[in-house]
Design a protein around this motif. Structure first.
Motif, PDB file in Angstrom:
ATOM      1  N   SER A 169      12.141   6.405  -7.795  1.00 58.82           N
ATOM      2  CA  SER A 169      12.869   5.037  -6.239  1.00 58.82           C
ATOM      3  C   SER A 169      11.304   5.498  -5.735  1.00 58.82           C
ATOM      4  O   SER A 169      10.484   6.068  -5.666  1.00 58.82           O
ATOM      5  N   ASP A 170      11.801   4.668  -4.753  1.00 57.71           N
ATOM      6  CA  ASP A 170      10.443   3.911  -4.075  1.00 57.71           C
ATOM      7  C   ASP A 170      10.425   4.704  -2.826  1.00 57.71           C
ATOM      8  O   ASP A 170      10.997   3.854  -1.362  1.00 57.71           O
ATOM      9  N   PHE A 171      11.134   6.039  -3.561  1.00 58.56           N
ATOM     10  CA  PHE A 171      10.577   6.940  -1.397  1.00 58.56           C
ATOM     11  C   PHE A 171      10.006   8.072  -1.717  1.00 58.56           C
ATOM     12  O   PHE A 171      10.011   8.595  -2.684  1.00 58.56           O
ATOM     13  N   ALA A 189      19.864   4.867   3.166  1.00 58.30           N
ATOM     14  CA  ALA A 189      19.296   4.634   2.233  1.00 58.30           C
ATOM     15  C   ALA A 189      18.147   5.974   1.582  1.00 58.30           C
ATOM     16  O   ALA A 189      17.330   6.085   3.160  1.00 58.30           O
ATOM     17  N   HIS A 190      18.554   6.471   0.538  1.00 58.08           N
ATOM     18  CA  HIS A 190      18.942   6.084  -0.396  1.00 58.08           C
ATOM     19  C   HIS A 190      20.241   7.355  -0.679  1.00 58.08           C
ATOM     20  O   HIS A 190      19.973   8.343  -1.889  1.00 58.08           O
ATOM     21  N   TYR A 191      20.439   8.543   0.464  1.00 58.05           N
ATOM     22  CA  TYR A 191      21.374   9.760   0.101  1.00 58.05           C
ATOM     23  C   TYR A 191      21.857  10.300   1.648  1.00 58.05           C
ATOM     24  O   TYR A 191      21.379   9.070   2.311  1.00 58.05           O
ATOM     25  N   TRP A 240      11.731 -12.946  -2.203  1.00 54.09           N
ATOM     26  CA  TRP A 240      10.589 -12.395  -1.555  1.00 54.09           C
ATOM     27  C   TRP A 240      10.086 -11.909  -3.037  1.00 54.09           C
ATOM     28  O   TRP A 240       8.951 -11.927  -3.622  1.00 54.09           O
ATOM     29  N   TYR A 241      11.061 -11.147  -3.824  1.00 51.83           N
ATOM     30  CA  TYR A 241      10.992 -11.366  -5.660  1.00 51.83           C
ATOM     31  C   TYR A 241      11.008 -12.433  -6.341  1.00 51.83           C
ATOM     32  O   TYR A 241      10.900 -12.070  -7.753  1.00 51.83           O
ATOM     33  N   SER A 242      11.756 -13.432  -5.795  1.00 50.77           N
ATOM     34  CA  SER A 242      12.724 -14.130  -6.742  1.00 50.77           C
ATOM     35  C   SER A 242      12.456 -15.608  -5.636  1.00 50.77           C
ATOM     36  O   SER A 242      13.104 -15.316  -4.584  1.00 50.77           O
ATOM     37  N   ALA A 253      23.504  -5.928   0.007  1.00 49.13           N
ATOM     38  CA  ALA A 253      22.524  -5.656   0.888  1.00 49.13           C
ATOM     39  C   ALA A 253      21.022  -5.408  -0.145  1.00 49.13           C
ATOM     40  O   ALA A 253      20.795  -5.920  -1.001  1.00 49.13           O
ATOM     41  N   GLU A 254      20.063  -4.967   0.570  1.00 51.65           N
ATOM     42  CA  GLU A 254      18.861  -5.476   0.698  1.00 51.65           C
ATOM     43  C   GLU A 254      18.306  -6.956   0.545  1.00 51.65           C
ATOM     44  O   GLU A 254      18.744  -7.612  -0.391  1.00 51.65           O
ATOM     45  N   TYR A 255      17.909  -7.251   1.227  1.00 52.57           N
ATOM     46  CA  TYR A 255      17.043  -8.573   1.756  1.00 52.57           C
ATOM     47  C   TYR A 255      16.265  -8.145   2.010  1.00 52.57           C
ATOM     48  O   TYR A 255      16.086  -7.709   3.143  1.00 52.57           O
ATOM     49  N   GLN A 266       6.260  -1.580   3.894  1.00 56.90           N
ATOM     50  CA  GLN A 266       5.913  -1.944   5.630  1.00 56.90           C
ATOM     51  C   GLN A 266       7.500  -3.568   4.933  1.00 56.90           C
ATOM     52  O   GLN A 266       7.141  -4.363   6.267  1.00 56.90           O
ATOM     53  N   LYS A 267       8.873  -3.205   4.498  1.00 53.30           N
ATOM     54  CA  LYS A 267       9.482  -4.358   4.838  1.00 53.30           C
ATOM     55  C   LYS A 267      10.512  -3.635   6.646  1.00 53.30           C
ATOM     56  O   LYS A 267      11.280  -4.333   6.622  1.00 53.30           O
ATOM     57  N   GLY A 268       9.754  -3.339   7.001  1.00 50.83           N
ATOM     58  CA  GLY A 268      10.437  -2.302   8.728  1.00 50.83           C
ATOM     59  C   GLY A 268      10.817  -3.820   9.282  1.00 50.83           C
ATOM     60  O   GLY A 268       9.638  -4.175   9.380  1.00 50.83           O
TER      61      GLY A 268
HETATM   62  C1  GCB Z   1      15.416  -2.548  -3.882  1.00 55.28           C
HETATM   63  C2  GCB Z   1      14.999  -0.804  -3.714  1.00 55.28           C
HETATM   64  C3  GCB Z   1      14.313   0.180  -2.571  1.00 55.28           C
HETATM   65  C4  GCB Z   1      13.040  -0.147  -2.260  1.00 55.28           C
HETATM   66  C5  GCB Z   1      13.220  -2.372  -1.936  1.00 55.28           C
HETATM   67  C6  GCB Z   1      11.984  -2.780  -1.787  1.00 55.28           C
HETATM   68  O1  GCB Z   1      15.935  -3.476  -4.694  1.00 55.28           O
HETATM   69  O2  GCB Z   1      17.016  -0.438  -3.545  1.00 55.28           O
HETATM   70  O3  GCB Z   1      14.794   1.430  -2.905  1.00 55.28           O
HETATM   71  O4  GCB Z   1      12.399   0.334  -1.112  1.00 55.28           O
HETATM   72  O5  GCB Z   1      14.311  -2.041  -2.699  1.00 55.28           O
HETATM   73  O6  GCB Z   1      11.192  -2.384  -1.165  1.00 55.28           O
HETATM   74  O7  GCB Z   1      10.832  -3.195  -2.800  1.00 55.28           O
END
Ligand code: GCB
Length: 806
Positions: free
Chosen positions: A168-170, A347-349, A470-472, A495-497, A588-590
């Motif tokens: 996970s990314d944390f 997220a995520h808990y 971003w990712y695409s 959720a998530e952009y 740094q997506k904050g």
């Molecule tokens: C996601 C994940 C999240 C990541 C985020 C990212 O899809 O759900 O845990 O931190 O992307 O920043 O890539």
């Protein structure tokens, strides 16, 4: 009610015993019948992974500290790879002057990561497996009057049998990361109350308060409902029957509804009486509200369409990791609310009790999430642990009106930890089990997952993965994605952009919504991407992220059928997966940095979502710019005022009407021909009722393009907090700041103080990539010397030194 064996793992006990404490705050409370005493102060700590309590008795080198605490507050984000994944011990002397024989005593942990064993006076009282959720141990038979030794072993070792996955990314911060309490109450007490509102309408509402008492012995109850103003509006009295009594209020007239604008909270109290005398009492908050996800959208709250305006929260802050204080928890939520959000995905808990309390009180709808994040399905032990955590989460957080969704996981099949863990059949079978468990425990809320497509039709609400720009792809493809998924999924939420941005980095020509860089003639193209994956090829400028978010909001705010979206993520946060980011180990997506300071993007959201009038000129961190003479630049003002007038060096460039349908900045844009040197810009917003709000920035502009960087220049400035801000600029041979220089630099304090490092913030990291040729670090002076010596270097520059007097 089931008898609990406290020697065993306490998962079951935990959930029963925690109910009813939702209303108690992070302060000591006591009434005649119950006490709740905070035990955060004066713990001893040692980083030692022994499992033997006898070894611990020999240890002398304890460190004194207060909770909450994590041993990874700095090592997670320091320059060394990895962070401590091991066990530590905590010790506390608990003085209980007298023991009341008619009472039970419990230790309540709001959460410890990730496996916790508790000993009292040398005996093991229980173990809890899993972080991010509370647990309670009955310690009555282990304590004595006087001093009692509490020992706690907490372990965050790598363990694939416990969610979340390492992948996970944390960070999975180890420690007693939340508050600890001593509870005492009558032997025969109310275990919990479970609040449901089976009927809510504008004219009348029904409330059922299920009251659980292990041994009612002919006791009676008296229940009282107070309205948000504190006036008693209903009472009930009766016999407590069996272990579960449903106390019903069938017709609460004209209930003051809980919603995002007026989060009205009633108070329910249930007293248990023996021969007319109160022997126990529990209080909690009640919110009357109803909601609906219409098929293919939109979302309704209390019969009105509400566009979900969401963001994500990780439990994290600069300098402390997950050991966040209650004040900081609250601040995070207030800042989210102030931006105008009405929804938060945890997220995520599951998060600190303070968070749910804040969401109830502030009017933020909640998506609460089981930490099944990545890693696939595991073995039997893994499954048991995951199910326990789900039921603990639902049972503990059940009474909070802000929660509308129980999420069962996030991109769960990705990067399996067990062989064949991503097998679709295994995944869907387990997901179905979790989904039924969730519905069985709470039929009134929706289940959800994000990204795992194969499970989309198992849960009630689904979010696919859309990262336009971003990712695409490019951000302008966002509408296409939304329109498609609105059709594909009955209950679609997004959720998530978003994307990463480095504070203070700006670009005159960010990648466009079509994924292209505009070429003006003489400026260097930083990247020549086709817009395939901007995460990799982009410049991480605030300018690009402002445009990206602006476009997303332009789409969502103008779509009457859309349920809504949830931006990723509110605050920059630490992650082991990103050692090479501009600030190492930071996602740094904050919208705000890891200290909570807003980036430009925060104001974009605020301009669409918040009511409180403001104006913000893009950008306060873009005060040095360059460009060919007579080339007009577009300046954006983000504001929620219906009209804004814009001034350049005292001259009005005209007043514009804000138009929700216009992009960018809802039409609040002006073409500006910069003067060479200082340019002062003022935006004056006029509110609906004629009041004015203003914003001012000064920008230094030049018509000469900088050449290649030939060196770094250091300077220092005393800060209000007594520290020094040491700033480095990359300069060319004419001493012009190199606005295109973005290489990594390394700061070091040689003498006279210490750098504020490992904070994951723009001025709290010794290693950082420059923003438009600039980087800075805070230095804490020591008391001995009268000057500070600093150095900065990187591979291009062999070292610049600065000595300054304090
Ligand atoms: C996601 C994940 C999240 C990541 C985020 C990212 O899809 O759900 O845990 O931190 O992307 O920043 O890539």
């Amino acid at each position: 009610m089931k008898k609990i064996n406290f020697k065993n793992r306490c998962a079951l006990f935990v959930v029963y015993s925690l109910f009813g404490f939702g209303v108690l705050q992070a302060q000591n409370t006591t009434d005649l019948v119950r006490t709740k005493t905070n035990l955060n102060a004066d713990w001893q700590y040692v980083a030692n992974d022994t499992k033997k309590i006898t070894d611990i008795a020999q240890i002398a080198n304890w460190t004194q500290l207060n909770l909450p605490h994590t041993w990874n507050s700095e090592d997670a984000t320091d320059a060394e790879p990895g962070y401590r994944r091991s066990a530590s011990w905590y010790k506390k002397n608990l003085a209980i002057p007298t023991i009341d024989k008619n009472k039970v005593y419990q230790l309540y942990f709001e959460g410890a990561n990730i496996t916790t064993k508790v000993y009292v006076n040398g005996s093991e009282v229980g173990e809890h497996v899993g972080g991010y959720i509370g647990f309670t141990f009955d310690i009555t038979k282990f304590i004595k009057a006087g001093n009692n030794e509490i020992l706690v072993r907490v372990d965050n070792s790598y363990n694939i049998e416990i969610i979340p996955s390492q992948k996970s990314d944390f960070f999975i911060y180890g420690g007693i990361t939340r508050d600890v309490w001593l509870l005492s109450m009558a032997k025969n007490h109310i275990e919990k109350i479970k609040i449901t509102t089976p009927k809510v309408a504008a004219k009348s509402a029904a409330l059922v308060v299920k009251t659980f008492v292990e041994n009612p012995q002919g006791n009676t109850y008296s229940a009282q409902l107070k309205n948000p103003e504190g006036k008693v509006v209903a009472t009930q009295k009766g016999m407590l029957s069996g272990s579960e009594t449903a106390i019903k209020f069938n017709d609460i007239k004209n209930p003051e509804l809980w919603d995002i604008e007026s989060p009205n909270l009633y108070t329910i109290s249930v007293s248990m009486l023996e021969k007319g005398k109160i022997i126990d009492k529990i209080e909690d908050k009640v919110g009357f509200r109803w909601f609906e996800f219409k098929e293919n959208g939109p979302f309704y709250l209390n019969g009105k369409r509400v566009l979900i305006r969401g963001t994500h929260r990780h439990e994290e802050h600069a300098g402390v990791g997950a050991a966040v204080s209650n004040e900081q928890h609250r601040k995070d939520m207030e800042s989210i609310k102030e931006m105008g959000a009405n929804f938060v995905r945890l997220a995520h808990y599951p998060q600190d009790p303070e968070i749910y309390k804040a969401c109830d009180e502030l009017g933020l709808l909640v998506w609460d999430e089981l930490p099944w994040c990545r890693g696939g399905v595991g073995n039997q032990v893994w499954k048991t642990n995951a199910k326990n955590l789900l039921s603990e989460m639902i049972k503990q957080n059940y009474n909070h009106p802000s929660i509308i969704i129980w999420s069962l996981g996030n991109e769960m099949n990705w990067l399996p930890d067990f062989p064949d863990g991503d097998n679709t059949e295994k995944m869907t079978t387990f997901l179905k089990e979790l989904n039924s468990l969730s519905h069985q425990l709470d039929p009134s809320r929706k289940t959800a997952i994000r990204k795992y497509e194969e499970g989309a039709r198992i849960v009630d609400v689904f979010s696919p993965s859309i990262w336009s720009g971003w990712y695409s792809g490019s951000y302008k493809s966002y509408k296409k994605a939304v329109d498609k998924y609105k059709q594909d999924y009955k209950h679609f939420i997004h959720a998530e952009y978003g994307g990463d941005s480095q504070v203070g980095r700006h670009s005159e020509n960010p990648i466009t919504g079509e994924g292209q860089i505009k070429v003006e003639g003489w400026e260097e193209a930083i990247v020549q991407g086709k817009g395939a994956n901007i995460a990799q090829i982009g410049d991480w400028s605030e300018s690009y992220i402002v445009d990206l978010f602006n476009w997303h909001l332009h789409i969502s705010e103008n779509d009457p059928m859309f349920v809504g979206n949830i931006q990723w993520a509110f605050k920059d946060f630490g992650t082991p997966l990103r050692p090479e980011d501009d600030i190492p180990y930071m996602n740094q997506k904050g919208l705000v940095d890891r200290n909570g300071n807003p980036k430009d993007a925060y104001y974009v959201f605020k301009s669409y979502w918040s009511e409180k009038p403001f104006a913000y000129i893009e950008s306060h961190t873009w005060t040095e710019r360059q460009g060919p003479k007579d080339l007009a630049r577009v300046l954006n003002v983000f504001s929620n005022c219906p009209k804004v007038e814009f001034f350049h060096n005292g001259v009005s460039l005209g007043e514009k009407q804000r138009d929700l349908k216009a992009y960018p900045a809802c039409g609040l844009t002006w073409n500006v021909n910069f003067s060479e040197g200082k340019n002062t810009f003022v935006a004056v917003g006029t509110t609906k009722d004629g009041k004015k709000v203003t914003d001012t920035i000064d920008v230094n502009y030049r018509f000469t393009k900088n050449g290649p960087a030939v060196g770094l220049v250091l300077s220092s400035k005393k800060m209000k907090n007594g520290n020094y801000l040491v700033t480095a600029l990359a300069v060319d041979k004419n001493n012009l700041r190199c606005l295109d220089y973005e290489e990594r630099v390394y700061f070091q304090c040689l003498s006279g103080g210490q750098t504020l490092k490992n904070q994951g913030t723009p001025t709290g990291s010794e290693s950082i990539k420059m923003s438009n040729g600039k980087a800075a670090i805070e230095v804490i002076p020591d008391t001995k010397s009268d000057s500070i010596e600093m150095t900065i270097l990187n591979q291009n520059f062999k070292g610049e030194y600065l000595k300054f007097k304090k």
